[in-house]
Design a protein around this motif. Structure first.
Motif: not given
Length: 212
Positions: A182-208
């Protein structure tokens, strides 16, 4: 010609990152890496001795009902026969992605392979190994990934994109347990950057865990 590769593991899971996120994929992880990034989550792949022929690798890949194959590491391009493997996978009509750092020239990679290039940010302690000429070789089918471990990394990445424009899609990913997405997302929005926020799905599902 010796067509063996030192393989750490071959496994079937959901793609956790990049454009094919969420799609069932066969991962072919090659052993070895010349870099030692501070935030590396695949240190177990640095060493090992498991030589497999490319024919054997293809046999393992064909056990799974998917057309998506991700060749990863370590640093897969550190083994010269990786190029042969990529060519064979393309010839077998797989949709192939390659996860590589920005430290080895990508010019000779099969043009049908989708490159996911992880240029190293300062907090990796390996940014001095980046080959910045690689960035201009990326095409629209490719992706440029920047792993952000601090606000300093974020600011560095913004300057990098200004200095080295790319045709590739740009991914910003936070170091797991270092910066909240969420912090990285806010920096991207504040900077109006044309980039994609990537969240590691496998770590959300299965941890580390290294893989499922």
């Amino acid at each position: 010609m010796n067509t063996e590769l030192n393989i750490n593991e071959i496994f079937y899971s959901l793609q956790g990152e990049a454009r094919e996120v969420g799609l069932p994929t066969v991962f072919v992880r090659l052993t070895g890496c010349p870099l030692r990034c501070s935030y590396c989550d695949t240190e177990y792949a640095f060493k090992g001795n498991n030589p497999l022929s490319i024919d054997t690798i293809l046999t393992e890949v064909k056990k799974y009902n998917t057309k998506f194959v991700c060749v990863t590491g370590g640093e897969p391009l550190a083994q010269i026969n990786c190029y042969v493997l990529l060519d064979r996978l393309v010839k077998e009509n797989y949709q192939v992605s390659l996860e590589t750092s920005g430290s080895i020239d990508i010019a000779d990679i099969n043009p049908d392979v989708s490159i996911v290039m992880d240029i190293k940010t300062p907090s990796s302690n390996e940014s001095d190994k980046n080959l910045y000429d690689n960035i201009e070789k990326l095409e629209t089918k490719d992706q440029l990934k920047l792993v952000i471990g601090s606000k300093a990394d974020f600011d560095w990445s913004v300057k990098l994109l200004s200095k080295y424009p790319t045709q590739a899609e740009v991914l910003f990913s936070s170091v797991f347990d270092a910066i909240e997405p969420a912090q990285l997302a806010q920096w991207i929005l504040d900077g109006q950057l044309n980039v994609r926020l990537q969240v590691q799905l496998h770590k959300l599902l299965w941890g580390d865990e290294k893989g499922k």
